[in-house]
Design an enzyme around this catalytic site. Structure first.
Site, short mmCIF file in Angstrom:
data_model
loop_
_atom_site.label_atom_id
_atom_site.label_comp_id
_atom_site.label_asym_id
_atom_site.label_seq_id
_atom_site.Cartn_x
_atom_site.Cartn_y
_atom_site.Cartn_z
N CYS A 115 -21.75 -19.15 29.35
CA CYS A 115 -22.90 -20.06 29.49
C CYS A 115 -23.94 -19.79 28.41
O CYS A 115 -24.62 -20.72 27.94
CB CYS A 115 -23.52 -19.94 30.88
SG CYS A 115 -24.14 -18.30 31.28
N LYS A 162 0.82 -1.21 0.00
CA LYS A 162 0.00 0.00 0.00
C LYS A 162 0.86 1.26 0.00
O LYS A 162 0.58 2.21 -0.74
CB LYS A 162 -0.93 0.01 1.21
CG LYS A 162 -2.08 -0.97 1.13
CD LYS A 162 -3.01 -0.83 2.34
CE LYS A 162 -4.19 -1.78 2.22
NZ LYS A 162 -5.11 -1.66 3.37
N VAL A 171 4.85 0.64 13.16
CA VAL A 171 5.36 1.53 14.21
C VAL A 171 5.04 0.88 15.55
O VAL A 171 3.87 0.78 15.93
CB VAL A 171 4.74 2.94 14.12
CG1 VAL A 171 5.34 3.84 15.18
CG2 VAL A 171 4.98 3.53 12.74
#
Length: 1010
Positions: A592, A486, A512
């Site tokens: 649950c 990109k 970064v």
């Protein structure tokens, strides 16, 4: 490949439009795909609107602008090159706009804007057209039910007007998911009151409509007839007369129904005397009416002189002001005119700047999409916005300094002057991320000339490569770029837009983060003017934010979520940082609920996503770890909890269930179907029969607990077969076996599969409450037996399984197909409405909805703040954080929050402050420094995770450490050398003041290398 303009099968290219579909939905996109749009005017604003509409996928876009391009157009028009100045704008722009989307033809209109021509279009957008001609075109459009939008940007001012005709239908005003909830009670009354379950807020508003399902007793409510509601409180609402209905017993679910809304619009000419405004900034509520008149006066000036007022020319500005005064009597609500404000519009009107073009280009394009799809509420009917706070105060603005000089930046110079243009060009900005926001940011920067000067530069980093789904909104990329980096493609694209950036853009592909601080080191950050984030995850944003605070660099933050967007500016010593506040965590689904008691499709999708990981990823990973790590069994034994399950799975995948052919994979999938959707449900109902009651006498299966039904496998049921087909193929992939998708093959194979008979077992524990602990390690075989039966890894040297790493965007890998089938079967178990593949992919893939319009607008707002940072503005009132929702539409701006102040010994400090020690000193000198200079007693010192000193430390160790230089002390305690790129160390201290009170103080930075 399916075609966007709806084909015979009504399919949409979901690979291209995946994220946009979650914003607009299939119905709206199908309406868009038959809409022809005309864009009049191809300066910066026109090309920005056309770009966004093309990316969105309308039927076609036609361009009209025979005007020759000028050099000043290049301040915002990113599809005209310098050597094309003098050629017709539309003609030059057409081939570049046509590259954006293979499904949207882009044409150039020749001839006149007469009625016959305009009747070809569903929506007409006028940007650069004389005011009198706009009124003429508007009247034709209004008479023929053609939706008309008029919009323009002049300097730091913008306006938009909508006319979508009479009785315009809005199919969904907000775009939010319809609300749903469980019912606890319904009264039988003239005004029946619905109470929601478990104090759950319903979220409805007066006038909303709801339908009901699963109501017991008052069964007449169940059906498709919506009932209008009235909100009584956060947990209750009324639904009208229920007195003649049955007695409510229990249960029930309400579902919000989105009813169409109809709105009338006046024509442009009709609306002039009594305009209706959407307020864009509540701090400027007195400006819309003034701008309504001033823009008309400006239009009169342009038609009279065939030019815009000269930048900062007092005579021209006075003429516009007098014309505005003359128009005051044409409106019913007469404004009090601010002469300085209106003259500012005249001063700047010759300039078109990229950030304002991005804001109004995104806004107007979204209004186009609303007009042709009916999705979201349109602006009714005007919206004005100004960003005068961005005007520089560090330089002088005069007619001489704002006059054109024959530069591509003349449009920007007209507003900001030549001196400020030089500041822009000599800025050194770091862009973190080159995705959707990054692409738009770079385009704006290229038009602004950011970093193009002798002392300026742009640094981009992005580790990602381009995917097909990026092309829908990351407009710098083309299909031929798929698979490429990109950052490299984006840099090359904007350098073509502005050749002055050639050699001024540095490209990185490293993330970064803490592991790249040797690249993004002290020298790197200290050389920057500022940082702009274009990231899509919070942790990365927080890290960059911490680095900006440490290096005291301004940070520009932004983000989008569908039609919503936000911007935040972080200024050293002035504002709080990005990390100072955070969103509440996402609400997790209780275990649950997932395991035994789902009541919503989101629960079954998450369960199916977990099932995918368990069957095809985690199990194979565990097998491979067992085969490669000698201590795998011992390590697993120490983990407790699911240790037996893990080792049992390894045994199953290597021995008991290891397939030698694809037919064995089919049998495995069929047996898994039986386990998941029949046996486990039978066991659950054995433990908790449908007539069970709780200890308090209430029905167990009530409220959020839905009683399930086992599923009997039927090879003629497509969902049943989906599960078996996709599960078998994924299992085969794990073992490197060739798969098969022919359903007839599966039917024949399934005839030979013997499914073991199941009988529910006594003593099986099932988790009912979230805080319950259930031991899952029960079973016939002991853990020792499982371990004993595991094959010797040495006998399987080199043997490995292939894990399925979840990938939502590959339609050929069966990942989403399996999850869809698995989820929908569980939904059928529990009587929950199934979800289609599209919705399942959205939830399971945690896809962030996105559309190019919002991205364009948000980056425009960010760049307006960048002007202020370059100018060096230093008060909170100068800056604006923004929040927008284009669906509603809503705009909200506020001052940034100031950096919170703390205090010690009468000295105030913020997160931007620290103690700076310029040399490597001993720990004793460090302690003495605080005692002598700050009257603070140091009680503890740490660096990172290393505790270096504490008052309770052993005397001998304390004496040894007090004599050591800080750098050596850090290396000694951490047992790691300090990397050569590190120039300074950070220390945290605990201190007591003169009253022996523990006080908070800033951190300490100690420079250890020059």
């Amino acid at each position: 490949m399916s075609r966007m303009n709806v084909d015979a099968e009504n399919t949409i290219d979901e690979g291209l439009y995946s994220r946009q579909l979650y914003v607009l939905g299939h119905e709206a996109m199908k309406k868009m795909s038959v809409a022809h749009v005309l864009v009049i005017g191809l300066r910066g604003l026109g090309v920005e609107i056309a770009k966004n509409v093309i990316l969105a996928g309308v039927k076609s876009v036609t361009l009209y602008d025979p005007t020759p391009a000028t050099i000043s157009d290049l301040s915002a028009q990113f599809y005209i090159r310098e050597d094309e100045v003098g050629q017709p704008r539309a003609q030059v722009s057409q081939p570049r706009l046509a590259e954006l989307n293979q499904y949207v033809p882009v044409k150039v209109l020749q001839g006149e804007l007469d009625e016959a021509t305009l009747k070809q279009f569903k929506c007409v957008v006028a940007t650069e057209l004389p005011f009198s001609k706009q009124l003429e075109v508007s009247e034709i459009c209004h008479a023929n039910n053609i939706h008309f939008i008029s919009t323009e940007v002049r300097g730091l001012f913008g306006r938009i007007f909508n006319d979508f005709g009479k009785n315009f239908e809005i199919i969904d005003a907000t775009g939010e998911e319809p609300l749903t909830g469980m019912v606890a009670a319904i009264t039988k009354d003239k005004e029946g009151v619905v109470t929601c379950l478990d104090e759950t807020r319903h979220g409805l508003e007066d006038g909303d409509a709801v339908t009901f399902t699963e109501v017991q007793g008052m069964t007449e409510l169940n059906g498709i007839t919506p009932r209008k509601i009235k909100v009584l409180g956060p947990y209750t609402f009324s639904i009208g007369d229920t007195s003649n209905l049955g007695d409510y017993v229990r249960g029930g679910i309400f579902n919000q129904v989105k009813l169409p809304k109809y709105v009338d619009f006046k024509s442009y000419k009709e609306s002039l005397s009594k305009p209706e405004f959407l307020i864009s900034d509540f701090a400027k509520f007195d400006r819309p009416m003034q701008l309504h008149l001033a823009f008309q006066a400006l239009g009169q000036f342009v038609e009279k002189h065939q030019r815009f007022p000269k930048p900062r020319n007092e005579q021209d500005a006075e003429e516009v002001f007098q014309a505005t005064k003359a128009l005051v009597d044409t409106v019913e609500e007469k404004p009090e005119l601010d002469e300085k404000f209106i003259k500012e519009l005249a001063y700047q009107s010759a300039g078109e700047i990229s950030p304002m073009v991005a804001v109004y280009g995104g806004l107007a394009a979204q209004e186009v999409l609303k007009s042709v799809s009916g999705k979201f509420h349109p602006i009714h009917q005007y919206m004005f916005l100004d960003a005068l706070e961005a005007l520089p105060t560090s330089v002088k603005l005069s007619e001489e300094l704002c006059a054109p000089v024959g530069s591509r930046y003349d449009g920007q110079i007209a507003v900001f002057g030549r001196e400020f243009q030089e500041k822009i060009e000599n800025t050194k900005e770091f862009l973190v991320g080159a995705g959707a926001i990054g692409c738009e940011m770079l385009k704006n920067w290229a038009m602004m000339g950011l970093g193009a000067g002798p002392n300026g530069s742009i640094i981009i980093t992005d580790m990602d490569t381009i995917e097909k789904s990026n092309l829908n909104r990351q407009f710098l990329f083309r299909p031929t770029d798929v698979g490429k980096l990109k950052s490299e493609c984006a840099a090359a694209a904007v350098a073509t837009m502005n050749p002055k950036l050639q050699g001024k853009i540095s490209v990185h592909q490293e993330r970064v983060g803490p592991d790249t601080e040797n690249i993004y080191d002290d020298d790197f950050f200290e050389s920057l003017s500022g940082v702009t984030n274009a990231l899509d995850n919070v942790e990365a944003r927080k890290y960059v934010d911490r680095r900006c605070v440490y290096y005291r660099k301004p940070l520009l933050e932004s983000g989008t979520l569908g039609t919503k967007g936000n911007t935040q500016v972080v200024i050293p010593y002035l504002t709080e940082s990005y990390s100072s506040s955070q969103d509440p965590p996402e609400k997790a689904i209780p275990i649950c609920t997932l395991k035994n008691f789902p009541n919503a499709i989101e629960h079954t999708i998450q369960w199916a996503r977990d099932l995918f990981e368990g069957y095809f990823k985690q199990s194979t990973d565990n097998v491979n770890l067992y085969l490669t790590q000698p201590n795998f069994v011992e390590t697993t034994m120490k983990q407790g909890g699911s240790q037996k399950e893990t080792l049992q799975t390894v045994y199953n995948y290597l021995v008991a269930e290891k397939p030698l052919s694809f037919s064995a994979c089919v049998a495995w999938a069929r047996i898994k179907f039986e386990e998941m959707y029949n046996n486990n449900i039978q066991q659950l109902l054995f433990n908790f029969p449908k007539d069970s009651v709780t200890s308090s006498g209430q029905p167990f299966w009530s409220g959020p607990k839905r009683a399930p039904e086992p599923i009997q496998f039927d090879p003629n049921d497509p969902i049943h077969m989906d599960f078996v087909v996709y599960a078998a193929n994924l299992h085969a992939f794990n073992y490197g076996l060739k798969g098969e998708t022919d359903r007839e093959y599966f039917r024949k194979e399934l005839e030979n599969v013997i499914v073991p008979e199941f009988r529910p077992k006594e003593g099986v524990k099932i988790q009912v409450q979230e805080n319950e602990t259930v031991d899952d390690n029960g079973g016939e075989d002991s853990l020792d037996d499982v371990i004993k039966n595991l094959p010797d890894p040495s006998t399987l040297a080199g043997y490995r399984l292939n894990p399925c790493d979840f990938e939502k965007d590959d339609d050929s890998n069966f990942h989403i197909d399996f999850i869809t089938a698995a989820s929908n079967l569980r939904a059928i178990n529990y009587g929950i409405a199934p979800a289609d593949r599209h919705k399942t992919k959205f939830i399971a893939g945690k896809i962030i909805p996105a559309i190019a319009t919002t991205t364009a607008l948000v980056t425009g707002l960010v760049c307006l703040e960048l002007y202020k940072i370059i100018d060096g503005k230093n008060t909170l009132e100068d800056y604006k954080n923004g929040f927008v929702n284009l669906a509603l539409p809503f705009f909200g701006f506020s001052e940034p929050i100031g950096a919170p102040k703390l205090e010690y010994n009468g000295k105030q400090f913020t997160l931007w402050d620290r103690f700076d020690i310029k040399q490597d000193i001993t720990l004793q000198e460090f302690i003495d420094y605080f005692q002598n200079e700050e009257k603070l007693e140091v009680t503890m010192v740490s660096s990172g995770v290393s505790m270096l000193y504490s008052f309770f430390m052993q005397k001998k160790k304390k004496e040894e450490r007090l004599a050591m230089k800080l750098s050596k002390l850090v290396e000694s305690v951490s047992k790691k050398p300090i990397p050569p790129h590190v120039k300074a160390l950070i220390f945290e201290v605990c201190v007591n003041d003169a009253d022996d009170e523990d006080v908070e103080v800033p951190y300490v930075r100690v420079q250890i290398r020059p």
